[in-house]
Structures are given as C-alpha cells and as structure tokens.
Design a protein around this motif. Structure first.
Motif, PDB file in Angstrom:
ATOM      1  N   THR A 153      39.903  51.038  38.193  1.00  0.00           N
ATOM      2  CA  THR A 153      40.796  49.974  37.733  1.00  0.00           C
ATOM      3  C   THR A 153      42.066  50.539  37.103  1.00  0.00           C
ATOM      4  O   THR A 153      42.043  51.620  36.494  1.00  0.00           O
ATOM      5  N   PRO A 154      43.181  49.813  37.195  1.00  0.00           N
ATOM      6  CA  PRO A 154      44.393  50.243  36.490  1.00  0.00           C
ATOM      7  C   PRO A 154      44.149  50.432  34.988  1.00  0.00           C
ATOM      8  O   PRO A 154      44.743  51.310  34.362  1.00  0.00           O
ATOM      9  N   TYR A 155      43.278  49.604  34.429  1.00  0.00           N
ATOM     10  CA  TYR A 155      42.921  49.728  33.010  1.00  0.00           C
ATOM     11  C   TYR A 155      42.315  51.099  32.716  1.00  0.00           C
ATOM     12  O   TYR A 155      42.715  51.787  31.770  1.00  0.00           O
ATOM     13  N   THR A 156      41.347  51.518  33.530  1.00  0.00           N
ATOM     14  CA  THR A 156      40.700  52.814  33.315  1.00  0.00           C
ATOM     15  C   THR A 156      41.680  53.961  33.526  1.00  0.00           C
ATOM     16  O   THR A 156      41.696  54.928  32.768  1.00  0.00           O
ATOM     17  N   VAL A 157      42.502  53.854  34.551  1.00  0.00           N
ATOM     18  CA  VAL A 157      43.490  54.904  34.821  1.00  0.00           C
ATOM     19  C   VAL A 157      44.416  55.076  33.621  1.00  0.00           C
ATOM     20  O   VAL A 157      44.701  56.195  33.180  1.00  0.00           O
ATOM     21  N   LYS A 158      44.888  53.956  33.052  1.00  0.00           N
ATOM     22  CA  LYS A 158      45.784  54.023  31.900  1.00  0.00           C
ATOM     23  C   LYS A 158      45.045  54.544  30.667  1.00  0.00           C
ATOM     24  O   LYS A 158      45.592  55.376  29.909  1.00  0.00           O
ATOM     25  N   LEU A 159      43.818  54.086  30.453  1.00  0.00           N
ATOM     26  CA  LEU A 159      43.049  54.523  29.296  1.00  0.00           C
ATOM     27  C   LEU A 159      42.828  56.031  29.325  1.00  0.00           C
ATOM     28  O   LEU A 159      43.016  56.721  28.308  1.00  0.00           O
ATOM     29  N   LYS A 160      42.464  56.569  30.482  1.00  0.00           N
ATOM     30  CA  LYS A 160      42.237  58.013  30.591  1.00  0.00           C
ATOM     31  C   LYS A 160      43.538  58.797  30.403  1.00  0.00           C
ATOM     32  O   LYS A 160      43.538  59.886  29.821  1.00  0.00           O
ATOM     33  N   VAL A 381      45.896  42.742  35.773  1.00  0.00           N
ATOM     34  CA  VAL A 381      45.828  42.506  37.225  1.00  0.00           C
ATOM     35  C   VAL A 381      44.863  41.346  37.449  1.00  0.00           C
ATOM     36  O   VAL A 381      45.079  40.250  36.939  1.00  0.00           O
ATOM     37  N   ASP A 382      43.784  41.569  38.198  1.00  0.00           N
ATOM     38  CA  ASP A 382      42.797  40.524  38.465  1.00  0.00           C
ATOM     39  C   ASP A 382      41.929  40.275  37.231  1.00  0.00           C
ATOM     40  O   ASP A 382      41.908  41.066  36.291  1.00  0.00           O
ATOM     41  N   GLY A 383      41.153  39.190  37.274  1.00  0.00           N
ATOM     42  CA  GLY A 383      40.193  38.907  36.222  1.00  0.00           C
ATOM     43  C   GLY A 383      38.997  39.833  36.308  1.00  0.00           C
ATOM     44  O   GLY A 383      38.832  40.593  37.262  1.00  0.00           O
ATOM     45  N   PRO A 384      38.075  39.762  35.304  1.00  0.00           N
ATOM     46  CA  PRO A 384      37.008  40.743  35.190  1.00  0.00           C
ATOM     47  C   PRO A 384      35.816  40.542  36.108  1.00  0.00           C
ATOM     48  O   PRO A 384      35.076  41.471  36.382  1.00  0.00           O
ATOM     49  N   ALA A 387      34.151  37.511  41.284  1.00  0.00           N
ATOM     50  CA  ALA A 387      34.962  36.513  41.977  1.00  0.00           C
ATOM     51  C   ALA A 387      36.448  36.806  41.865  1.00  0.00           C
ATOM     52  O   ALA A 387      37.242  36.388  42.700  1.00  0.00           O
ATOM     53  N   GLU A 388      36.830  37.551  40.818  1.00  0.00           N
ATOM     54  CA  GLU A 388      38.240  37.822  40.563  1.00  0.00           C
ATOM     55  C   GLU A 388      38.626  39.274  40.865  1.00  0.00           C
ATOM     56  O   GLU A 388      39.729  39.705  40.533  1.00  0.00           O
ATOM     57  N   GLY A 389      37.712  40.041  41.452  1.00  0.00           N
ATOM     58  CA  GLY A 389      38.060  41.376  41.904  1.00  0.00           C
ATOM     59  C   GLY A 389      37.829  42.500  40.916  1.00  0.00           C
ATOM     60  O   GLY A 389      38.323  43.602  41.086  1.00  0.00           O
ATOM     61  N   HIS A 390      37.032  42.204  39.844  1.00  0.00           N
ATOM     62  CA  HIS A 390      36.684  43.252  38.879  1.00  0.00           C
ATOM     63  C   HIS A 390      37.895  43.975  38.318  1.00  0.00           C
ATOM     64  O   HIS A 390      37.974  45.197  38.323  1.00  0.00           O
ATOM     65  N   GLY A 391      38.868  43.204  37.826  1.00  0.00           N
ATOM     66  CA  GLY A 391      40.029  43.801  37.182  1.00  0.00           C
ATOM     67  C   GLY A 391      40.835  44.730  38.071  1.00  0.00           C
ATOM     68  O   GLY A 391      41.429  45.690  37.585  1.00  0.00           O
ATOM     69  N   ARG A 395      39.788  46.368  44.832  1.00  0.00           N
ATOM     70  CA  ARG A 395      40.890  46.771  45.716  1.00  0.00           C
ATOM     71  C   ARG A 395      41.202  48.262  45.564  1.00  0.00           C
ATOM     72  O   ARG A 395      41.402  48.977  46.554  1.00  0.00           O
ATOM     73  N   ALA A 396      41.225  48.737  44.320  1.00  0.00           N
ATOM     74  CA  ALA A 396      41.570  50.141  44.088  1.00  0.00           C
ATOM     75  C   ALA A 396      40.515  51.081  44.653  1.00  0.00           C
ATOM     76  O   ALA A 396      40.842  52.121  45.234  1.00  0.00           O
ATOM     77  N   LEU A 397      39.252  50.728  44.495  1.00  0.00           N
ATOM     78  CA  LEU A 397      38.171  51.541  45.064  1.00  0.00           C
ATOM     79  C   LEU A 397      38.281  51.608  46.578  1.00  0.00           C
ATOM     80  O   LEU A 397      38.255  52.694  47.184  1.00  0.00           O
ATOM     81  N   LEU A 398      38.400  50.449  47.213  1.00  0.00           N
ATOM     82  CA  LEU A 398      38.455  50.419  48.678  1.00  0.00           C
ATOM     83  C   LEU A 398      39.671  51.187  49.179  1.00  0.00           C
ATOM     84  O   LEU A 398      39.557  51.991  50.120  1.00  0.00           O
TER      85      LEU A 398
END
Length: 442
Positions: A153-160, A381-384, A387-391, A395-398
């Motif tokens: 997720t963009p969240y994890t990328v930024k956090l790291k 980005v997306d919701g958590p 149904a909303e793409g897991h933040g 998309r990022a994984l695929l």
C-alpha cells in the motif's frame, strides 16, 4: 488473446525474469469469487501488460460472469482447477483464489507444470503445507508471490520511508490493532466460510496473517519469541438474548439486534454506492451469489448459512485475540484483533527512541520528542476493506507482480516465498502458544 493459437506451451514465461517480455502475460483465474473477480478486473485495466485468458470455478454463474466479462473462450472455462492438470500449460500465471484448504494442492500441482503463481493468503492452512508449497516453487524455478497486500500500500511505502529516514529514531516497540468490525466478523467468521477451523483455518491465519507479516516487515527483523491469548467469548448460545430464534427472518429481535442478518443484507441492497463499492453491498453479493434483489436476499436468509442467528451457528474461531512478539534485536510488539469494533482501518503506534509514529492505514502522524511538534502525512487512496481495494494494496500488489514478470524486475515482489514462509511460521507458533498457554521460541 487465445493461448491455444498465440502462445505455445514452451513459450510461456519461466522463472527467469532477466529481460522484459514482448507480449502481454496470460492469466488463469482459479476461483471466481470476490477475490478472484477483483483481481481479474484489475488485470483488465492493463491489457498491454496482461490478460485473463482462462477461469476455473465450480459455480456456473460466477464462472460464466467472469468469462463473459473478460471474453474467455468456452474451451478455457473449467469447472475445477484440477481440470487444468489434464491439459498442457495454458497460461503464464495461475492466480489462485480458491478456498484456503485447497491452496496447497493447487499451488504444488500447478508449480509442477510450470505456472507462475500469485497465491491468495493464507499460503496454506498448516505449516507442513506451507513448506511444501515453498519447496515446489523452488524445485520448479517458478516465481511465486502471496497476496500480502499490506506490504504494497502507499501507506506502508510512506511509513517505511519515514522510518528509514529516522523520523522517530530507532524502533523500540510497536502496538497494532486490527478492528475487524462487528458486522464483518458476523458475516465471515460466524456465518461465513471462515467460521470453523476444521473447514478453513484459525482466525489468526485466515484474517490476520497479513498483520503478523506486516509487523515483521516494518521491524525488519526475525521474530524470536511469541505468546498469544484469545477465545470465543460472545458468539455462543449462552449469550443469545431472551427470545432469539435460530434464524433472523423469524426472530422478534431482528430489528433491534446488532448482528441482525436481515438488517445487514437489506442495507446492502440499499447501499447507493457503485456496484463494486460498499462493504455491506459486497457482502450481500456474496450471500446471494451476485443477485441484488429483495427476493434473492429473502431466499438466502431463509435457507442459507448467512441467515443463521449469530448465537446459534456452528462457529468455533475466537472473536478476540492478542499476540505478543519479541524480535531478535529486542524490539517488542503487541497485536490485537477483535470483532467488537466498527468496520474501520487498522491502528498502529510505533514507539521510537526519538519520537512516536501513529498511523491508521491512511494518515501517518510523527511526533518529535525534541521539537514537540506533530507532522501529518496523508496517503489517501482506496478505503480499507476488500470491497474498496485494501487501501490501494490490491492494485499495487498486482501491478508489482505483473511488472516483475512482464518487465523483468523481480525486485518489485516483496511478498515472495521466503518472507511469507517466515511470517506464516510466526502465526503457527502464536496459535501453538495460545493453545498451550506457553511462550514459543522460533
């Protein structure tokens, strides 16, 4: 693309990702449920990189809907993933989104034929099967990734990035919460496919192997010791309110119960968001097999498992659990999963030598001990939910997996065999600790 005419079996991509591929990847979707369908739709966004060319799904309607949407030829529509074993290899990638108990058999068999594998979590339902999948992948030289979407997720990328830059100094300890959500838990883990360990897997594995994996990724160290406690406390017959019946449609309390199936799934029908959005709408599609009508919901709640009273189901997985981790470098971490929350994103606090990081899957707040200032970073980005793409994680994984194979960039895969195997071992150790009341050393 028709794999029978445009790609011979010998021409399918191998585990050698040393150079870019000059054509779109071909993908067989195994399991056309919610996860398989979601990933197929994401593949369709990048036709120049990959295309869905085959599907295996026992439910005729789900199989037909996915095949029609992605223009899959009739000869590449299969009732069961095992049907592919009788055929020469017919795609570059097998995206495995079947039930958890089938992961090991499907992954090991398809690896043997040479398919590259994108595998839904959990890897398998026991440690021996996880080891078998890893060995099959190594032996056959295939590229396998597990759908630990939280790593991407963009969240994890930024956090790291913030941690690497020393925003809070050295990590000392970590506190992490997965708030599953009251109606989500009732849907999936009391009435649904993951309600019983003997039919699926322990709750910590089926729901929260993501979180154990994510915590290990954030700390960047091997887990040395683990303990765990948890039980099924509320969703039991003795907790049923007076007057409750076996099914919500016949229950006098159906309009006042917090876990009413009639309220949940009729709310799903009325959800005004797009057809592919909204957690309740998403769950209602699961219940009715995709038919969003009052009659389909009524029929499902009258006769199907999703209409059962949450206090009178056959569920046995815990509804709350804690896991305590000690890493090799002395960092400690506490993880809590619980049913008794709103449906919201995970909450994390990371305590550092020079500051504190607080995150909710979208926003990251840094508190600096020296300046006593707070800095906010928003990664929206997306919701958590699924149904909303897991933040943005789905998309990022695929995209990372497709770009690794299509563009010759294996470094993009951060949820490969060894990392996933290591974090799954921690989950199995935690479950052993919960059952024995001890501390397990890894």
């Amino acid at each position: 693309m028709n794999p029978s005419t445009e790609t011979t079996a010998d021409a399918f991509i191998t585990g050698d990702l040393s150079r870019p591929l000059g054509r779109p990847l071909t993908i067989a979707i195994l399991g056309a449920g919610a996860r398989g369908t979601a990933f197929a739709d994401l593949v369709a966004e990048r036709p120049e990189v990959a295309r869905v060319t085959a599907v295996a799904e026992p439910r005729e309607r789900f199989r037909g809907d996915l095949a029609a949407k992605h223009h899959i030829a009739p000869e590449f529509r299969f009732t069961h993933w095992r049907d592919l074993l009788a055929r020469p290899r017919l795609a570059d990638i097998a995206l495995i989104a079947v039930q958890d108990a089938e992961h090991a058999a499907a992954a090991t068999a398809l690896a043997g034929i040479g398919y590259q594998i994108l595998l839904e979590k959990p890897m398998a339902t026991n440690e021996a099967d996880c080891e078998a999948i890893a060995e099959a992948a190594r032996r056959n030289g295939i590229t396998l990734a597990v759908c630990h979407v939280m790593r991407y997720t963009p969240y994890t990328v930024k956090l790291k990035q913030l941690l690497r830059e020393g925003a809070i100094g050295d990590i000392v300890s970590l506190q992490h919460l997965e708030p599953i959500g009251n109606y989500h838990f009732a849907h999936s883990y009391v009435r649904g496919n993951w309600r019983r360990e003997d039919e699926s897997s322990p709750l910590l594995l089926s729901k929260s192997c993501h979180d154990i994996d994510w915590m290990a990724d954030i700390v960047g160290q091997r887990v040395a010791r683990v303990s765990s406690f948890g039980s099924l406390t509320h969703f039991r017959p003795e907790a049923a309110p007076e007057g409750a019946s076996d099914r919500c449609v016949t229950c006098l309390l159906q309009d006042s119960c917090a876990y009413s199936a009639t309220t949940l799934y009729r709310d799903g029908l009325r959800d005004g968001r797009a057809d592919d959005g909204g957690a309740k709408r998403y769950m209602t599609r699961v219940v009715t097999g995709g038919e969003l009508t009052e009659q389909a919901v009524a029929d499902a709640l009258t006769d199907g498992p999703y209409g059962r009273c949450v206090y009178r189901s056959d569920n046995d997985v815990p509804d709350h659990q804690v896991v305590n981790l000690e890493f090799e470098n002395g960092v400690t971490a506490g993880f809590t999963l619980t049913a008794f929350t709103p449906l919201e994103n995970r909450h994390t606090k990371i305590f550092g030598s020079h500051g504190q990081l607080t995150g909710d899957g979208r926003r990251i707040e840094i508190y600096d001990f020296r300046t006593e200032q707070r800095t906010l970073h928003d990664t929206a980005v997306d919701g958590p939910s699924a149904a909303e793409g897991h933040g943005g994680g789905d998309r990022a994984l695929l995209n990372a997996y497709l770009d690794a194979l299509h563009g010759g960039r294996p470094e993009l895969i951060v949820s490969g065999i060894e990392a996933t195997l290591a974090s799954h071992r921690v989950v199995f150790a935690a479950e052993h600790a919960r059952r024995t009341g001890g501390v397990v050393e890894l």
